[in-house]
Design an enzyme around this catalytic site. Sequence first.
Site, short mmCIF file in Angstrom:
data_model
loop_
_atom_site.label_atom_id
_atom_site.label_comp_id
_atom_site.label_asym_id
_atom_site.label_seq_id
_atom_site.Cartn_x
_atom_site.Cartn_y
_atom_site.Cartn_z
N LYS A 1 1.06 -1.24 -0.04
CA LYS A 1 -0.25 0.28 0.08
C LYS A 1 1.27 1.32 0.02
O LYS A 1 0.81 2.00 -0.99
CB LYS A 1 -1.16 0.20 1.36
N ASN A 2 1.90 1.49 0.92
CA ASN A 2 2.90 2.61 0.91
C ASN A 2 3.66 2.84 0.11
O ASN A 2 4.36 3.23 -0.14
CB ASN A 2 3.47 2.48 2.63
N CYS B 1 -5.64 12.16 11.90
CA CYS B 1 -6.70 11.28 12.00
C CYS B 1 -6.24 10.71 13.89
O CYS B 1 -5.56 11.22 14.41
CB CYS B 1 -5.90 9.83 10.49
N ARG C 1 -1.12 14.86 12.13
CA ARG C 1 -0.37 14.05 10.28
C ARG C 1 -0.10 15.54 9.80
O ARG C 1 -0.76 15.87 8.84
CB ARG C 1 -1.35 13.27 10.08
N ASP D 1 3.38 0.83 11.57
CA ASP D 1 3.00 0.15 11.38
C ASP D 1 2.72 -1.12 12.01
O ASP D 1 1.93 -1.76 11.67
CB ASP D 1 2.83 0.21 9.84
N ARG E 1 -8.75 -0.38 4.48
CA ARG E 1 -7.69 0.28 4.05
C ARG E 1 -6.69 0.00 3.89
O ARG E 1 -6.14 0.89 2.00
CB ARG E 1 -7.39 2.10 4.63
C1 EPZ Z 1 3.93 7.01 6.21
O1 EPZ Z 1 2.75 8.13 6.40
C2 EPZ Z 1 3.19 5.96 6.23
N1 EPZ Z 1 1.99 6.40 4.84
C3 EPZ Z 1 2.43 5.31 7.21
O2 EPZ Z 1 1.71 4.29 7.13
C4 EPZ Z 1 3.88 5.51 8.02
O3 EPZ Z 1 3.51 4.69 9.53
C5 EPZ Z 1 4.61 6.59 8.13
O4 EPZ Z 1 4.95 6.59 6.61
C6 EPZ Z 1 5.86 6.29 8.87
O5 EPZ Z 1 6.49 5.18 8.49
C7 EPZ Z 1 1.73 5.95 3.47
O6 EPZ Z 1 3.46 5.92 3.55
C8 EPZ Z 1 1.05 5.94 3.06
P1 EPZ Z 1 5.86 10.23 8.28
P2 EPZ Z 1 3.80 9.25 6.01
O7 EPZ Z 1 5.99 11.44 7.03
O8 EPZ Z 1 4.23 9.83 5.60
C9 EPZ Z 1 5.41 13.70 12.10
C10 EPZ Z 1 -0.18 3.29 7.38
O9 EPZ Z 1 -0.72 2.25 8.82
N2 EPZ Z 1 5.50 15.05 10.87
O10 EPZ Z 1 6.66 9.51 8.00
O11 EPZ Z 1 2.19 10.10 7.27
C11 EPZ Z 1 4.03 13.16 11.45
O12 EPZ Z 1 2.49 13.94 12.56
C12 EPZ Z 1 0.29 3.98 7.71
O13 EPZ Z 1 -0.42 1.63 6.47
C13 EPZ Z 1 5.31 16.29 10.52
O14 EPZ Z 1 5.47 16.79 11.63
O15 EPZ Z 1 4.35 9.38 7.60
C14 EPZ Z 1 4.59 12.08 12.69
O16 EPZ Z 1 4.81 11.74 13.75
C15 EPZ Z 1 0.14 4.91 8.96
N3 EPZ Z 1 5.85 17.27 9.95
C16 EPZ Z 1 6.32 11.34 11.91
O17 EPZ Z 1 6.48 12.68 11.51
C17 EPZ Z 1 5.27 16.54 8.18
O18 EPZ Z 1 5.48 16.93 7.37
C18 EPZ Z 1 6.13 9.86 10.89
O19 EPZ Z 1 5.59 10.69 9.54
C19 EPZ Z 1 5.29 14.96 9.19
C20 EPZ Z 1 5.06 14.03 9.34
#
Ligand code: EPZ
Length: 422
Positions: A22-23, A116, A121, A304, A396
């Site tokens: 998915k990711n 969410c 996020r 995850d 999802r």
């Molecule tokens: C990706 O989300 C994945 N989703 C998530 O999978 C996964 O948990 C996550 O990476 C971490 O590995 C997809 O790829 C579609 P991040 P993403 O940006 O990109 C903070 C699942 O269950 N952050 O690495 O949103 C954020 O709030 C889903 O399959 C900021 O502060 O993750 C979080 O605390 C859930 N500012 C942390 O970084 C930003 O601009 C990690 O977020 C972006 C992120």
Amino acid sequence: MDQFVINGGSPLEGEVTVSGAKNAVLPILAATVLGDGQSVINNVPKLHDVKVMKEVLENLGAKVQDDSEQIMIDTSTVNCCEIPENLMRKMRATVFLMGPLVARFGKVKISQPGGCSIGPRPIDLHLKGLEALGVEFKQRHGALEGTVDQLVGAEIHLDFPSVGATENIMMAATKAEGETLIYNAAKEPEIIDLQNYLNRLGASIRGAGTNVIKVKGVQELQAVEYQVIPDRIEAGTFLVAAAITKGNVIIKDVIPEHIEPVIAKLNEAGIEMKVEHNQIEVIGKEDWKGINIKTLPYPGLPTDMQAQLMTFLSLAEDTSIITENIFENRLSHADELRRMGAKIRIEGNTAIVNGVDKLYGTNVRATDLRAGAALVLAGLAAEGETIIENIYHIDRGYEYLEDKLSNLGADIIRKSDFSSED
Ligand code: EPZ
């Protein structure tokens, strides 16, 4: 709202094949906007999030045809840069379209993505990275409009190795003038998959999988055919499903090094596995030890997999400490597990899990994708019947989950129950 009804206690036996990731597929589908012509993406899982991404692409003017695990996308007809609010609200991953749209059209309009259940996020790192490439953002009535005449390569230092921000910046930088360097980049396997797809389009990217990614801008990107990697989190979920039911399962079409941290943790708990180059056999054990877990960016233990491992450790012989370091609010599945008899205490971002002998089936609710998966695992191991509400969260991210589990001997059915409230 559909429900899962599970009668627990049967050890899972047999073979299961992991679907496409998915990711990986979500950013790659967004990146098809960069390639002029028809891209063919293979090994695409049938997931709700993929359906939403297809809707978003069609809304932009692309022609999308999906045929089982293959999607054909002709983006030569893409003629608009706005993602409507209703689609943004359906799926946060629509933010992945920002990079491709500013690279192709010099503009993008999205509504501020909401948070969410696992956290607010924010997308500040995405915006900072795109601004470094020259994009100017303005807030207008809850919408965010980004414009740029010509993207120009830059040195970008991410405060946190955000997966999404790394991917958005990579995609935008493919058509920036000059060279872009992304420092403190995320290193997840899905980043490497995106780099491989973009380079097949004609981009020039090096370094994905390390913390420095170099992108040399190019003029043209041509649509291609591409096969998505297997889903490491689905694979990890099935490893835990086999272990928690004390079964014997072969998980096929896996890339073991993508889930090395999960394999290491299950080994530490005393679970035996035979790891081969594209499959893993779990040999179930009667009991397992408590262990300590800290979620970290790749190659650390993936956030995850945290919920699924919490379920597994709630039946360990002794105590485990689980620390969630990635998301602000990703321990809520503990409340539902407690309803099934688990002994879990939450202190801040840490869960102290005292192993119990048994979990007991009851009515529980999925609050997010991986929490839902954790409840399915609990139901498989519990005594009696477990009814899981709100399983749209699970749909999802897991393709044909009930079918794959039934084929392994699980007693699980999907009930379309229109009476329950969300
Ligand atoms: C990706 O989300 C994945 N989703 C998530 O999978 C996964 O948990 C996550 O990476 C971490 O590995 C997809 O790829 C579609 P991040 P993403 O940006 O990109 C903070 C699942 O269950 N952050 O690495 O949103 C954020 O709030 C889903 O399959 C900021 O502060 O993750 C979080 O605390 C859930 N500012 C942390 O970084 C930003 O601009 C990690 O977020 C972006 C992120």
